[in-house]
Design an enzyme around this catalytic site. Structure first.
Site, mmCIF file in Angstrom:
data_model
loop_
_atom_site.group_PDB
_atom_site.id
_atom_site.type_symbol
_atom_site.label_atom_id
_atom_site.label_comp_id
_atom_site.label_asym_id
_atom_site.label_seq_id
_atom_site.Cartn_x
_atom_site.Cartn_y
_atom_site.Cartn_z
ATOM 1 C CE LYS A 103 12.239 -24.249 12.100
ATOM 2 N NZ LYS A 103 13.282 -23.254 12.272
ATOM 3 C CD GLU A 114 9.034 -18.519 20.217
ATOM 4 O OE1 GLU A 114 9.348 -17.611 19.453
ATOM 5 O OE2 GLU A 114 7.860 -18.794 20.524
ATOM 6 C CG HIS A 145 8.644 -20.992 9.334
ATOM 7 N ND1 HIS A 145 7.607 -20.382 9.974
ATOM 8 C CD2 HIS A 145 9.621 -21.155 10.249
ATOM 9 C CE1 HIS A 145 7.944 -20.184 11.240
ATOM 10 N NE2 HIS A 145 9.158 -20.637 11.425
ATOM 11 N NE ARG A 162 -2.302 0.112 3.518
ATOM 12 C CZ ARG A 162 -2.862 -0.025 4.696
ATOM 13 N NH1 ARG A 162 -4.154 0.157 4.827
ATOM 14 N NH2 ARG A 162 -2.164 -0.372 5.756
ATOM 15 C CE LYS A 210 5.335 -16.326 21.712
ATOM 16 N NZ LYS A 210 6.080 -16.508 20.491
ATOM 17 C CG HIS A 234 4.844 -23.794 13.772
ATOM 18 N ND1 HIS A 234 4.789 -23.616 12.405
ATOM 19 C CD2 HIS A 234 4.822 -22.555 14.301
ATOM 20 C CE1 HIS A 234 4.730 -22.323 12.140
ATOM 21 N NE2 HIS A 234 4.750 -21.653 13.268
ATOM 22 C CE LYS A 284 2.471 -18.391 13.012
ATOM 23 N NZ LYS A 284 3.119 -19.099 14.091
ATOM 24 C CG ASP A 337 1.531 -17.942 17.547
ATOM 25 O OD1 ASP A 337 1.223 -17.503 16.425
ATOM 26 O OD2 ASP A 337 2.630 -17.715 18.102
HETATM 27 P P1 NAD Z 1 3.437 -6.086 8.501
HETATM 28 O O1 NAD Z 1 2.333 -5.357 9.171
HETATM 29 O O2 NAD Z 1 4.837 -5.795 8.920
HETATM 30 O O3 NAD Z 1 3.367 -5.827 6.942
HETATM 31 C C1 NAD Z 1 2.174 -5.786 6.237
HETATM 32 C C2 NAD Z 1 2.413 -5.430 4.791
HETATM 33 O O4 NAD Z 1 1.142 -5.425 4.150
HETATM 34 C C3 NAD Z 1 3.026 -4.047 4.536
HETATM 35 O O5 NAD Z 1 3.896 -4.142 3.448
HETATM 36 C C4 NAD Z 1 1.818 -3.184 4.152
HETATM 37 O O6 NAD Z 1 2.142 -2.131 3.275
HETATM 38 C C5 NAD Z 1 0.975 -4.215 3.436
HETATM 39 N N1 NAD Z 1 -0.459 -3.852 3.459
HETATM 40 C C6 NAD Z 1 -1.243 -3.650 4.550
HETATM 41 N N2 NAD Z 1 -2.503 -3.336 4.154
HETATM 42 C C7 NAD Z 1 -2.501 -3.336 2.800
HETATM 43 C C8 NAD Z 1 -3.489 -3.089 1.803
HETATM 44 N N3 NAD Z 1 -4.747 -2.767 2.117
HETATM 45 N N4 NAD Z 1 -3.110 -3.200 0.522
HETATM 46 C C9 NAD Z 1 -1.863 -3.542 0.171
HETATM 47 N N5 NAD Z 1 -0.894 -3.783 1.063
HETATM 48 C C10 NAD Z 1 -1.196 -3.679 2.353
HETATM 49 O O7 NAD Z 1 3.089 -7.642 8.660
HETATM 50 P P2 NAD Z 1 4.105 -8.881 8.655
HETATM 51 O O8 NAD Z 1 4.629 -9.066 10.033
HETATM 52 O O9 NAD Z 1 5.076 -8.738 7.549
HETATM 53 O O10 NAD Z 1 3.123 -10.112 8.402
HETATM 54 C C11 NAD Z 1 2.537 -10.405 7.138
HETATM 55 C C12 NAD Z 1 1.807 -11.732 7.201
HETATM 56 O O11 NAD Z 1 2.724 -12.767 7.524
HETATM 57 C C13 NAD Z 1 0.729 -11.807 8.276
HETATM 58 O O12 NAD Z 1 -0.306 -12.638 7.813
HETATM 59 C C14 NAD Z 1 1.435 -12.466 9.436
HETATM 60 O O13 NAD Z 1 0.527 -13.144 10.275
HETATM 61 C C15 NAD Z 1 2.313 -13.439 8.688
HETATM 62 N N6 NAD Z 1 3.502 -13.860 9.422
HETATM 63 C C16 NAD Z 1 4.425 -12.948 9.833
HETATM 64 C C17 NAD Z 1 5.550 -13.374 10.495
HETATM 65 C C18 NAD Z 1 6.618 -12.395 10.932
HETATM 66 O O14 NAD Z 1 7.629 -12.856 11.465
HETATM 67 N N7 NAD Z 1 6.457 -11.106 10.736
HETATM 68 C C19 NAD Z 1 5.752 -14.741 10.750
HETATM 69 C C20 NAD Z 1 4.792 -15.650 10.295
HETATM 70 C C21 NAD Z 1 3.683 -15.199 9.634
#
Ligand code: NAD
Length: 484
Positions: A182, A216, A178, A51, A331, A240, A148, A235
């Site tokens: 592994k 963790e 993920h 976005r 955790k 996992h 996830k 979670d």
């Molecule tokens: P984040 O909030 O850091 O990033 C979200 C991204 O989505 C940003 O790039 C934002 O610009 C984009 N976005 C948000 N709303 C939008 C819209 N309406 N249109 C287009 N783009 C939009 O989130 P994250 O931590 O990167 O997590 C992303 C996904 O991965 C989630 O489903 C989360 O549950 C999953 N996830 C994250 C992690 C992690 O370590 N961060 C681990 C496992 C799973």
């Protein structure tokens, strides 16, 4: 040679949420490492789609910083970094609106593999899937990768499956866990199914029980509010730990083929007995000098959400009747350590007498740190005198066994993304598998919510609440120490 690099086909990978935390920490650094290894063919493109308003140069700067921060310094190669950055494009897109979709469609090329990584919150999955179709961004061969959490419970997971299947076939949907990427997890299958040594013993006649631990040291930190709606069962256990349990418990599939493997995992999930109230212990970490308590972290003093859970799980089939699986995850525990321990039975009779000391064989599969395996074997303590038995480890740490080549083992995300490009779904969860996992987990969650029992407090840096020790002790068993 362990890390033979087989280049994939030329591809365009579109990352929705390309500027988010997951993309910056895992996906983009991982893709850079694959680029450096030579696995990504020339002409492939990685297209950030998010976005935030950025030009392509700004996006490249974001990715340059992500590489600097999240890739080991010995892998910083200026030529490779600039080659990789040149393969990047960026589209400002609104998942819920109309902006950016036509531009994205115009960027697509025929006869190049197209993969769409949904690295955004799950509430956007449906909107993105729908627009990909509506704006003709995808073709019949395109793949989508979803992160996830896949649902919050069975009804939401079903609804998500239905939404995605309105626009894509099951063969196009890659649900990522993920843990399945592994190295050691895959090695678990190699150990079981490529050796004669273990499989004949792999059952309740020879195995006393199995322990799966994912510990963790960090707390929920800034994610407290989000985590509080989820908890350790949703979670970690539903996905996992469940996947690890399946790989240990499943029957040999007829081939290392996506559906053959997933059919066997599904049978395991369906064979799981409901968990009795006495077979579950939940906990919440207390605070100390190094950090706040769970209740402070989540900002809800009356929260009943668990940051730790231990469960006794029974798999009701011929192979496992009588050999329970003990799962625990939490955790702020003593060490960051994930392992599976297969604890074998004692020999039926000790010819050396009770004084000699005899411990069961244990096969430990370490997921992190020091990925590897360890089998404890009982031998005679060296020296003159009578026979006293001691345990010695037959240890295979990948780093030691494989030397420098172990450094090139791809991280889970790298391997899984390359599998998406290859069109190999073996290490991804199928829709029915995810639903079956929720169908087993939902009653556990309902049961703890109904009883509204406060999770037991535990000291940070410990191995969880006292009550989780009792869960094992009453069966005459002991948890392994949580250590690095
Ligand atoms: P984040 O909030 O850091 O990033 C979200 C991204 O989505 C940003 O790039 C934002 O610009 C984009 N976005 C948000 N709303 C939008 C819209 N309406 N249109 C287009 N783009 C939009 O989130 P994250 O931590 O990167 O997590 C992303 C996904 O991965 C989630 O489903 C989360 O549950 C999953 N996830 C994250 C992690 C992690 O370590 N961060 C681990 C496992 C799973």
């Amino acid at each position: 040679m362990v890390s033979r690099v087989i280049p994939v086909e030329q591809f365009d990978l579109i990352i929705f949420g390309g500027t988010g935390d997951l993309a910056k920490r895992k996906i983009l650094p991982g893709l850079y490492r694959r680029f450096l290894s030579g696995q990504i063919p020339e002409g492939s493109r990685i297209i950030g789609a998010a976005r935030s308003e950025h030009g392509v140069e700004e996006f490249r700067d974001i990715v340059r910083s992500a590489i600097a921060e999240h890739v080991a310094p010995d892998k910083h190669d200026d030529d490779a970094i600039s080659g990789f950055l040149n393969s990047l494009e960026y589209v400002t897109i609104d998942a819920l609106g109309t902006g950016g979709w036509k531009e994205l469609a115009a960027l697509m090329r025929p006869s190049v593999v197209r993969a769409f990584y949904f690295s955004v919150g799950p509430s956007l999955f449906g909107a993105i899937a729908e627009r990909l179709k509506k704006y003709k961004v995808t073709d019949d061969e395109s793949r989508i990768v979803v992160e996830k959490p896949f649902g919050h419970d069975l009804p939401t997971a079903k609804a998500l499956n239905e939404t995605l299947s309105r626009h894509f076939t099951e063969q196009q949907i890659y649900r990522i866990d993920h843990y399945l990427g592994k190295e050691t997890v895959q090695n678990l299958m190699a150990v079981r199914f490529a050796n004669m040594l273990f499989e004949p013993l792999w059952n309740a006649r020879n195995i006393d029980h199995i322990q799966i631990t994912v510990a963790e040291t960090v707390g929920v930190g800034g994610r407290g509010e989000y985590y509080d709606k989820s908890g350790a069962i949703r979670d970690m256990v539903q996905n996992h730990l469940m996947q690890l349990l399946c790989l240990i418990a499943m029957e040999p599939p007829y081939a290392f083929d996506p559906d053959a493997l997933r059919d066997e995992k599904l049978k395991v999930i369906r064979a799981l007995e409901p968990v009795e109230p006495d077979d579950i212990v939940r906990g919440q970490y207390l605070g100390d000098d190094e950090g706040p308590s769970y209740l402070e972290d989540c900002g809800n003093p009356s929260s009943l959400t668990e940051s730790y859970v231990a469960l006794k799980v029974r798999v009701s089939n011929w192979r496992w009747k009588g050999a329970p699986f003990y799962l625990r995850t939490g955790k702020r525990m003593r060490a960051r350590s994930s392992e599976i321990a297969i604890v074998f039975k004692d020999p039926p009779h000790s010819i050396f007498g009770d004084q000699a000391g005899q411990n069961p064989n244990v096969l430990v599969i370490r997921l992190q740190p020091n990925e590897g395996m360890n089998l404890t074997v009982t031998i005679k303590e060296p020296g003159p005198g009578g026979i006293r038995l001691i345990e010695v480890p037959l240890d295979m740490t990948f780093k030691e066994a494989l030397g420098a080549e172990a450094d090139d083992i791809p991280d889970a995300y790298e391997r899984l993304i390359m599998d998406v490009i290859r069109g190999n779904q073996t290490l991804f969860m199928r829709g029915d598998e995810v639903e079956a996992a929720w169908a087993w987990t939902d009653p556990i969650i309902a049961q703890v919510e109904d009883r509204a029992n406060r999770p037991k407090p535990y000291e940070p840096g410990s191995s969880g609440p006292e009550e989780s020790l009792i869960l094992m002790h009453r069966d005459g068993r002991r948890w392994r120490e949580v250590k690095v």
